[in-house]
Design a protein around this motif. Sequence first.
Motif, PDB file in Angstrom:
ATOM      1  N   MET A   1       0.829  -1.196   0.000  1.00  0.00           N
ATOM      2  CA  MET A   1       0.000   0.000   0.000  1.00  0.00           C
ATOM      3  C   MET A   1       0.867   1.250   0.000  1.00  0.00           C
ATOM      4  N   GLY A   2       1.958   1.210   0.764  1.00  0.00           N
ATOM      5  CA  GLY A   2       2.866   2.351   0.794  1.00  0.00           C
ATOM      6  C   GLY A   2       3.455   2.612  -0.587  1.00  0.00           C
ATOM      7  N   HIS A   3       3.831   1.533  -1.243  1.00  0.00           N
ATOM      8  CA  HIS A   3       4.399   1.659  -2.583  1.00  0.00           C
ATOM      9  C   HIS A   3       3.374   2.278  -3.538  1.00  0.00           C
ATOM     10  N   ASN A   4       2.132   1.770  -3.494  1.00  0.00           N
ATOM     11  CA  ASN A   4       1.067   2.320  -4.337  1.00  0.00           C
ATOM     12  C   ASN A   4       0.874   3.803  -4.073  1.00  0.00           C
ATOM     13  N   ALA A   5       0.830   4.155  -2.764  1.00  0.00           N
ATOM     14  CA  ALA A   5       0.604   5.547  -2.402  1.00  0.00           C
ATOM     15  C   ALA A   5       1.718   6.417  -2.970  1.00  0.00           C
ATOM     16  N   GLU A   6       2.964   5.927  -2.882  1.00  0.00           N
ATOM     17  CA  GLU A   6       4.103   6.695  -3.382  1.00  0.00           C
ATOM     18  C   GLU A   6       3.949   6.968  -4.881  1.00  0.00           C
ATOM     19  N   VAL A   7       3.624   5.891  -5.623  1.00  0.00           N
ATOM     20  CA  VAL A   7       3.461   6.032  -7.074  1.00  0.00           C
ATOM     21  C   VAL A   7       2.319   6.994  -7.388  1.00  0.00           C
ATOM     22  N   ASN A   8       1.172   6.783  -6.700  1.00  0.00           N
ATOM     23  CA  ASN A   8       0.000   7.617  -6.977  1.00  0.00           C
ATOM     24  C   ASN A   8       0.262   9.081  -6.674  1.00  0.00           C
ATOM     25  N   MET A   9       0.980   9.337  -5.558  1.00  0.00           N
ATOM     26  CA  MET A   9       1.216  10.725  -5.195  1.00  0.00           C
ATOM     27  C   MET A   9       2.207  11.376  -6.146  1.00  0.00           C
ATOM     28  N   GLN A  10       3.151  10.562  -6.656  1.00  0.00           N
ATOM     29  CA  GLN A  10       4.094  11.113  -7.627  1.00  0.00           C
ATOM     30  C   GLN A  10       3.348  11.559  -8.887  1.00  0.00           C
ATOM     31  N   THR A  11       2.403  10.690  -9.353  1.00  0.00           N
ATOM     32  CA  THR A  11       1.669  11.066 -10.571  1.00  0.00           C
ATOM     33  C   THR A  11       0.812  12.296 -10.332  1.00  0.00           C
ATOM     34  N   ARG A  12       0.333  12.492  -9.090  1.00  0.00           N
ATOM     35  CA  ARG A  12      -0.491  13.672  -8.822  1.00  0.00           C
ATOM     36  C   ARG A  12       0.342  14.882  -8.431  1.00  0.00           C
ATOM     37  N   GLY A  13       1.652  14.685  -8.291  1.00  0.00           N
ATOM     38  CA  GLY A  13       2.520  15.806  -7.947  1.00  0.00           C
ATOM     39  C   GLY A  13       2.332  16.300  -6.529  1.00  0.00           C
ATOM     40  N   VAL A  14       2.011  15.387  -5.592  1.00  0.00           N
ATOM     41  CA  VAL A  14       1.880  15.774  -4.184  1.00  0.00           C
ATOM     42  C   VAL A  14       3.064  15.198  -3.422  1.00  0.00           C
ATOM     43  N   ALA A  15       3.778  16.066  -2.689  1.00  0.00           N
ATOM     44  CA  ALA A  15       4.895  15.577  -1.891  1.00  0.00           C
ATOM     45  C   ALA A  15       4.373  15.167  -0.524  1.00  0.00           C
ATOM     46  N   SER A  16       4.736  13.963  -0.050  1.00  0.00           N
ATOM     47  CA  SER A  16       4.260  13.550   1.257  1.00  0.00           C
ATOM     48  C   SER A  16       5.053  14.253   2.340  1.00  0.00           C
ATOM     49  N   GLY A  17       4.483  14.307   3.536  1.00  0.00           N
ATOM     50  CA  GLY A  17       5.159  14.957   4.651  1.00  0.00           C
ATOM     51  C   GLY A  17       4.302  16.054   5.235  1.00  0.00           C
ATOM     52  N   PHE A  18       4.823  16.663   6.284  1.00  0.00           N
ATOM     53  CA  PHE A  18       4.018  17.629   7.026  1.00  0.00           C
ATOM     54  C   PHE A  18       4.430  19.073   6.784  1.00  0.00           C
ATOM     55  N   GLU A  19       5.208  19.326   5.692  1.00  0.00           N
ATOM     56  CA  GLU A  19       5.626  20.711   5.428  1.00  0.00           C
ATOM     57  C   GLU A  19       4.432  21.621   5.178  1.00  0.00           C
ATOM     58  N   PHE A  20       3.345  21.035   4.647  1.00  0.00           N
ATOM     59  CA  PHE A  20       2.192  21.880   4.303  1.00  0.00           C
ATOM     60  C   PHE A  20       1.632  22.613   5.514  1.00  0.00           C
ATOM     61  N   LEU A  21       1.926  22.101   6.724  1.00  0.00           N
ATOM     62  CA  LEU A  21       1.400  22.740   7.929  1.00  0.00           C
ATOM     63  C   LEU A  21       1.871  24.186   8.056  1.00  0.00           C
ATOM     64  N   ASP A  22       3.043  24.498   7.480  1.00  0.00           N
ATOM     65  CA  ASP A  22       3.585  25.845   7.616  1.00  0.00           C
ATOM     66  C   ASP A  22       3.220  26.742   6.444  1.00  0.00           C
ATOM     67  N   ARG A  23       2.484  26.187   5.463  1.00  0.00           N
ATOM     68  CA  ARG A  23       2.082  27.033   4.344  1.00  0.00           C
ATOM     69  C   ARG A  23       0.819  27.815   4.709  1.00  0.00           C
ATOM     70  N   PRO A  24       0.642  29.024   4.138  1.00  0.00           N
ATOM     71  CA  PRO A  24      -0.569  29.785   4.452  1.00  0.00           C
ATOM     72  C   PRO A  24      -1.819  29.069   3.942  1.00  0.00           C
ATOM     73  N   ALA A  25      -2.892  29.162   4.748  1.00  0.00           N
ATOM     74  CA  ALA A  25      -4.107  28.428   4.399  1.00  0.00           C
ATOM     75  C   ALA A  25      -4.859  29.109   3.265  1.00  0.00           C
ATOM     76  N   GLY A  26      -5.021  30.442   3.372  1.00  0.00           N
ATOM     77  CA  GLY A  26      -5.644  31.171   2.278  1.00  0.00           C
ATOM     78  C   GLY A  26      -7.157  31.147   2.265  1.00  0.00           C
ATOM     79  N   PHE A  27      -7.795  30.584   3.296  1.00  0.00           N
ATOM     80  CA  PHE A  27      -9.259  30.648   3.331  1.00  0.00           C
ATOM     81  C   PHE A  27      -9.697  31.170   4.695  1.00  0.00           C
ATOM     82  N   ASP A  28     -10.915  31.698   4.717  1.00  0.00           N
ATOM     83  CA  ASP A  28     -11.407  32.273   5.964  1.00  0.00           C
ATOM     84  C   ASP A  28     -12.249  31.246   6.718  1.00  0.00           C
ATOM     85  N   ILE A  29     -12.348  31.421   8.034  1.00  0.00           N
ATOM     86  CA  ILE A  29     -13.185  30.552   8.852  1.00  0.00           C
ATOM     87  C   ILE A  29     -14.201  31.442   9.547  1.00  0.00           C
TER      88      ILE A  29
END
Lengths: 389, 359
Positions: free
Chosen positions: A35-63
Amino acid sequence: MGEGRRRLQRLTGGWGGLALQVGLVAVLVATAWWMGHNAEVNMQTRGVASGFEFLDRPAGFDITQTLVPYEPTDTHRRVFLVGALNTLLVAALGIAAATGLGLLAGVLRVSRNYLARTAATAYVELARNTPLPVQILVWYNLMLVAPPPKDALGIDGLIFLTNRGLYLPKPVFNAEGGIAFAAAGAAVVVGALLASWLKRRRTFTGHAPSPRWGWALALAGVVAALVATGNPTGFDLPHLEGWGFTGGVSLAPALTALWAALSFYTGGFIAEVVRGGLNAVSPGQGEAARSLGLDEGQALSLVVLPQAMRVIVPPLASQYLNLTKNSSLAVIIGYPDLVAVFAGTSLNQTGQAIETLALVMVFYLVISLSISAFMNWWNSRSAVWAVSR
Amino acid sequence: MSAPNNVSGRRRPRVSPFVWLRRNLFATPFDAVLTVGLTVLLAWGLWSALQWAVIDATWVGDSRAACEVRDGACWAIVTARWRQVVAGFYPEGHLWRVAAAGICLAMAVSPVVVRKGWSFALAPLGVVGAFAFLGGAGILPRVPTEYWGGVFLNFLIGVSGAVFALPLGILLALGRRSHLPIIKLLTVGFIEIVRGAPLITLLFMASVVLPLFTPTGVSLDKLTRALVVITLFESAYMAESIRGGLQAVPKGQAEAARALGLGPWRTTGLIVLPQALSVAIPAIVNTFIGLFKDTTLVYVIALLDVTGVMRQALADYSWQGLEAEAYVFIALVFWITCFAISRWSARLERTGGRLKEAR
């Protein structure tokens, strides 16, 4: 055969057990790797990098509703915090109201009065046997058809219900508000410690002032702290201004509806828990207490309730946990709880499905495990009581 | 759980209606006030509900305009779309297959009522049969799952979830009580993690994470993914219900079986498990009621169960504003089903799981 070897064999369950366990682990590891291997391949094709760096990116939406300051330029980490606090807010409100409602309905279900009993039963059966998502939608639609602000329902100057939400008075604190809170908190802690010490003294020696003195001290401390600093200076009352209400605390329609639905639904389950607890205490207990000379109130608070609580608390705690988990249905009506903003909006914007959902599940798991820990602690405490008596 | 009613030996004497009234309605002045107040309130509430739902209601019509003549409920939103309400967007000429699948589902739940050894084989057969009729199984024309829906979808998910979750729950419960450390660790971990998470996050997982874990090109349809997650979710709760049953079986039973020469597998399968399941049935049924109500959640991941169908109707211009009717109808469907099941399960509980005395 040596003792150690026998223990080892019991632990591994012999060759059969060992083979079973090793086989299971091997299958799980292989599946996880696949499953990990599949996820890696699938995320590569979608251009999503795994990991938690996104937590520090600005959200850009209001609550729409936040307990802590939040701007669209804040990070997803902040979104998590805002969502988690919103979840805890509606859970806390819901737990308070559901407990009150459940207690009332539970006591009414064992009432002498036939009509009260029947009405309580009808409520319990209605609350427990209809789906919560439907109940949430019903309450939300009730909020939407509530009168507009100029014809608001409610008690003049105190509480208003409108289709824009629920408005309540808000206490106003002066500059020393923080000190007053700290002092009041300290008084409560000292009072509670004193009460528990007095209770222990009383249990062991039989000669000690009532533990109520501890609580009296706590109350006196809180009052003194507020009076000495002149708090609260007054109440900010909601009032009609133009087309809407200003002042006071306002709860958005989604929050009010979710609060009402969670309380109504869980209240039905709590009523059954309370009824079960009261029925579990044999009627002879109350009768015996009365014949020993205790009055009605003492018999209830000293003999019946402590025994009922032993039965009530564990399922009650799990109802609280259910309520907290069910608050995730907020997403149906757009209340910005953790699942809606973090596992919803943040997930859609970043595409980090695994990471966001894992964080959300960890959040709920922590709550769930703390409630289990509390239940275990409570069970062991009640068990000790049973032995020492 | 609670002691049977007649064990205490106190028999209630028959009382005259007057004494009953006095005791149950007017025992104290406070009771009298409460009784009068509640009577007025309940009578008013019931009367207005009856007036709205039945007396002033419009039953048929092809849009909400048909209902504007009368003040009451507009049930036309349900009757005009009854086919969607029952079976979603299943093709019109094939509705008999939904009926056949319904019979299969009834067969799948029959073991709970019959409770003979052979009847348990009916459960998986019934579920497989239901899916075969609905999907086509290569013989009948294929109907993709996007067309399945309505009340029927709730029953399908509820029943097949339970049928798959029960054996899984048994394995998990046995694993949790096992003395093999790795098995115990894995089962406890699974049960606690699943029970700690809200179903909605798991459903999100089914719709966004599960596709990541399958090889590129392979995609399970939405219903299958939801079913997998709901089955796993429910198996954790089933496991806890069954664990309660296992704890109720006296240790001597297993010891006696071992002493008679039965191995661990046969001790569990022939002696411990049948007794445990019999005790656990009320708990299992309650778990099932919870799961059945939860099936309304699938509309969040865009499956058209009864909630989804009704919300689609509400989004239609000609039916807008009939939220009350739509939600009352859904609530009624679930209320009738769940109330009936819970009554039946309470009766089982009172009679200690023996059907004979319940009759």
